[in-house]
Design a protein around this motif. Structure first.
Motif, mmCIF file in Angstrom:
data_model
loop_
_atom_site.group_PDB
_atom_site.id
_atom_site.type_symbol
_atom_site.label_atom_id
_atom_site.label_comp_id
_atom_site.label_asym_id
_atom_site.label_seq_id
_atom_site.Cartn_x
_atom_site.Cartn_y
_atom_site.Cartn_z
ATOM 1 N N THR A 279 0.834 -1.206 0.000
ATOM 2 C CA THR A 279 0.000 0.000 0.000
ATOM 3 C C THR A 279 0.868 1.256 0.000
ATOM 4 O O THR A 279 0.589 2.214 -0.727
ATOM 5 C CB THR A 279 -0.921 0.016 1.231
ATOM 6 N N ILE A 280 1.920 1.251 0.802
ATOM 7 C CA ILE A 280 2.734 2.456 0.905
ATOM 8 C C ILE A 280 3.571 2.660 -0.365
ATOM 9 O O ILE A 280 3.625 3.754 -0.914
ATOM 10 C CB ILE A 280 3.628 2.387 2.163
ATOM 11 N N ASN A 281 4.195 1.593 -0.857
ATOM 12 C CA ASN A 281 4.985 1.721 -2.081
ATOM 13 C C ASN A 281 4.131 2.148 -3.272
ATOM 14 O O ASN A 281 4.495 3.030 -4.036
ATOM 15 C CB ASN A 281 5.694 0.406 -2.413
ATOM 16 N N GLU A 282 2.977 1.513 -3.413
ATOM 17 C CA GLU A 282 2.116 1.856 -4.549
ATOM 18 C C GLU A 282 1.434 3.196 -4.322
ATOM 19 O O GLU A 282 1.019 3.857 -5.274
ATOM 20 C CB GLU A 282 1.076 0.756 -4.779
ATOM 21 N N GLY A 283 1.327 3.573 -3.054
ATOM 22 C CA GLY A 283 0.776 4.893 -2.744
ATOM 23 C C GLY A 283 1.546 5.998 -3.453
ATOM 24 O O GLY A 283 0.969 6.957 -3.951
ATOM 25 N N CYS A 284 2.859 5.817 -3.537
ATOM 26 C CA CYS A 284 3.712 6.816 -4.192
ATOM 27 C C CYS A 284 3.288 7.083 -5.634
ATOM 28 O O CYS A 284 3.373 8.205 -6.117
ATOM 29 C CB CYS A 284 5.160 6.349 -4.187
ATOM 30 N N LEU B 40 -7.747 -0.207 -2.058
ATOM 31 C CA LEU B 40 -8.603 -1.342 -2.410
ATOM 32 C C LEU B 40 -7.846 -2.390 -3.210
ATOM 33 O O LEU B 40 -8.026 -3.594 -3.008
ATOM 34 C CB LEU B 40 -9.819 -0.863 -3.208
ATOM 35 N N ARG B 41 -6.972 -1.921 -4.100
ATOM 36 C CA ARG B 41 -6.203 -2.865 -4.898
ATOM 37 C C ARG B 41 -5.353 -3.758 -3.993
ATOM 38 O O ARG B 41 -5.281 -4.962 -4.183
ATOM 39 C CB ARG B 41 -5.307 -2.097 -5.872
ATOM 40 N N ASN B 42 -4.771 -3.144 -2.959
ATOM 41 C CA ASN B 42 -3.950 -3.930 -2.043
ATOM 42 C C ASN B 42 -4.789 -4.845 -1.164
ATOM 43 O O ASN B 42 -4.332 -5.908 -0.752
ATOM 44 C CB ASN B 42 -3.061 -3.015 -1.216
ATOM 45 N N LEU B 43 -6.018 -4.423 -0.883
ATOM 46 C CA LEU B 43 -6.893 -5.302 -0.112
ATOM 47 C C LEU B 43 -7.340 -6.499 -0.960
ATOM 48 O O LEU B 43 -7.488 -7.606 -0.456
ATOM 49 C CB LEU B 43 -8.110 -4.523 0.408
ATOM 50 N N ILE B 44 -7.531 -6.245 -2.258
ATOM 51 C CA ILE B 44 -7.879 -7.362 -3.141
ATOM 52 C C ILE B 44 -6.724 -8.360 -3.165
ATOM 53 O O ILE B 44 -6.928 -9.576 -3.083
ATOM 54 C CB ILE B 44 -8.182 -6.860 -4.575
ATOM 55 N N ASN B 45 -5.498 -7.833 -3.246
ATOM 56 C CA ASN B 45 -4.328 -8.718 -3.197
ATOM 57 C C ASN B 45 -4.284 -9.490 -1.882
ATOM 58 O O ASN B 45 -4.013 -10.687 -1.859
ATOM 59 C CB ASN B 45 -3.037 -7.916 -3.369
ATOM 60 N N LEU B 46 -4.570 -8.770 -0.779
ATOM 61 C CA LEU B 46 -4.557 -9.420 0.529
ATOM 62 C C LEU B 46 -5.560 -10.574 0.567
ATOM 63 O O LEU B 46 -5.277 -11.636 1.126
ATOM 64 C CB LEU B 46 -4.883 -8.411 1.638
ATOM 65 N N ALA B 47 -6.714 -10.353 -0.058
ATOM 66 C CA ALA B 47 -7.742 -11.392 -0.066
ATOM 67 C C ALA B 47 -7.220 -12.661 -0.734
ATOM 68 O O ALA B 47 -7.576 -13.773 -0.340
ATOM 69 C CB ALA B 47 -8.990 -10.887 -0.783
#
Lengths: 277, 249
Positions: free
Chosen positions: A101-106, A132-139
């Motif tokens: 999330t933080i890296n892609e946040g950039c 949300l994209r990172n939460l989808i990955n987390l799922a």
């Protein structure tokens, strides 16, 4: 005030006005949350187009790492695999959420530059897209968590509610960090590199692969590390342990202060972000 | 909607240009350590005034053509009208649903299929998933792409891409259509279709703002014309006086 039917844009009218405009951006992004979701979903689909396993490739590579490190480090540290494997599994998966999330946040605003420069879409939409994209990955990666919970019988001892609380606090915190990183990265192109280095450093400084037993409770080395609190509030309850109440408090305070800071920065820079890109 | 309108009052838009160097954190840190000896340039940005003190009033049925040299501020005005650029001074008020056709590749994912791109672009344009599905057939038919809609967008020619983008953008129940110069893309058949669709939009009491260098095109679509020069706008004139404006250069 802002609807699909009416658009009003004005010059600066003082700080309070800028804050109300920033708030309006946030509210609009909530009304159009479906868009953030569509974009996030599209990102995941398009990244793995043509691949059969898709995001599960990352899951597999994480799973391998869990297996390798779980077995090896358990031997090196002299801890039982049953104790160490679930610990590492959750560490890697949840730290993956944070780093991702933080890296892609950039890249959030930089990537959306063409959309931002010709539509009136709320900027918060793109932050939600990243989260949300990172939460989808987390799922997807949750498969690993479920596997260790079943395999090591953790479902008998785990306490889901505080873990979900920890996850929620973590996401709220990650969101503001991602947004701050997004604004800073739009203006200064060194920030993504810097953030990446910090996150790489953090994965070793945070008890992801190792147990913090060597430190006395509430040692500054751990207490000052925000990622420790994020990780421990999610992981400890799932392992059937109790996370220190202090960690929840620190995360809550961080969320409030962090959002206050980020929202202020956003209110001040909002007009300019599109020109940074 | 009968009260579709565009009202621009005393709009000034400055464009800070952040040099490539200014984007490096090191430069900014260096500036701090040398204690401001580098002088007045505190933000590290050179400001370009893209539009200055622009006034514009458009009502339902107005079809405004924008003319002017490259860099005269036409696109900036269109982007400001679309809500992307915030005014530095003055205000912009647009009543009615806006559809901006400024960049054909907006929100286009080349590796996704035509249908996926219709969905994505529709979402960006503000349609709900249901609205898009309801209009999918109409969009597909208008685009005339038939079986190609199931193909990845990267296999499309520029004209095919234009068809798809135009079909989606105009499928939105838009009251205000902003267009930047591209209508000439596409073959004769498509031109005819696009022409009919645009006229249809204007009949629905909409507003069209079209920026173009093509006088013939402007005469075809517009009933008013405005000239921009270095960010300063001329009066809005009747299209019959286009030659006057062109000659004024």
């Amino acid at each position: 005030m802002e609807s699909g039917q009416h658009m009003l844009r004005t010059g600066r009218r003082g700080t309070l006005f800028e804050f109300s405009m920033a708030l309006r951006d946030l509210v609009t992004s909530y009304h159009r949350r479906g868009l953030a979701w569509s974009l996030a979903w599209h990102d995941v689909v398009s990244r793995y187009r043509g691949s059969i396993l898709g995001p599960f490739w990352i899951t597999i590579s994480m799973g391998l790492m869990v297996l390798g490190i779980g077995l090896l480090y358990a031997k090196l540290f002299g801890i039982s695999v049953a104790e160490f494997m679930p610990y590492v599994a959750m560490g890697i998966v949840f730290f993956g959420l944070m780093a991702g999330t933080i890296n892609e946040g950039c890249d959030t605003f930089v990537q959306a530059s063409s959309m931002l420069s010709q539509t009136s879409l709320p900027m918060f939409t793109f932050i939600w897209r990243t989260v949300l994209r990172n939460l989808i990955n987390l799922a997807h990666h949750a498969v690993i968590i479920v596997a260790v919970i079943i395999f090591f019988g953790l479902w008998r001892v785990m306490d889901v509610l505080p873990a979900l609380g920890g996850l929620l606090l973590t996401i709220v915190n990650l969101a503001w960090i991602a947004m701050l990183a997004a604004i800073a990265s739009a203006r200064f192109r060194d920030i993504p590199q810097f953030v990446m280095s910090v996150m790489q450093f953090a994965i070793f400084m945070t008890p992801v692969f190792w147990k913090p037993d060597a430190f006395p409770d509430r040692h500054a080395f751990l207490t000052l590390n925000p990622f420790y609190h994020m990780l421990t509030t999610i992981r400890a309850p799932l392992l059937g342990q109790e996370a220190d109440g202090l960690s929840y408090i620190i995360l809550a305070i961080m969320a409030v202060l962090g959002w206050a800071l980020t929202f202020s920065v956003f209110a001040i820079t909002r007009r300019r972000i599109v020109h940074f890109l | 909607m009968t009260d579709v309108s565009i009202k621009v009052t005393d709009l000034t838009l400055r464009f800070p240009v952040y040099g490539v160097d200014a984007k490096s954190l090191k430069k900014n840190l260096a500036r701090v350590t040398v204690g401001g000896r580098l002088g007045a340039s505190t933000t590290g940005a050179t400001e370009v005034t893209a539009l200055s003190h622009l006034n514009l009033n458009l009502r339902a049925g107005d079809r405004l053509g924008l003319i002017g040299h490259n860099g005269s501020g036409k696109t900036t005005l269109l982007r400001a009208l679309s809500g992307a650029y915030e005014p530095d001074e003055g205000q912009i008020e647009v009543r009615g649903r806006i559809a901006a056709l400024l960049d054909l590749s907006l929100g286009i994912d080349p590796s996704a299929t035509g249908v996926d791109n219709i969905r994505l672009r529709g979402r960006i344009a503000g349609m709900s998933s249901k609205e898009i599905e309801d209009k999918m057939d109409e969009i597909a038919e208008f685009s005339g792409l038939g079986p190609f809609l199931a193909m990845p967008m990267k296999t499309y020619s520029a004209g095919m891409q234009a068809r798809l983008a135009f079909a989606v953008a105009t499928a939105v129940e838009a009251d205000v259509l902003l267009m930047d110069e591209w209508i000439s893309v596409g073959d004769a058949d498509f031109q005819k279709l696009a022409h009919r669709r645009l006229l249809n939009l204007v009949e629905r009491a909409g507003i069209l703002v079209l920026s173009s260098h093509d006088a013939g095109l402007l005469r075809l679509y517009c009933n008013k014309v405005m000239r921009l020069e270095g960010g300063v706008a001329s009066e809005v004139k009747d299209i019959r006086r286009l030659d006057e404006l062109l000659a004024a250069a």
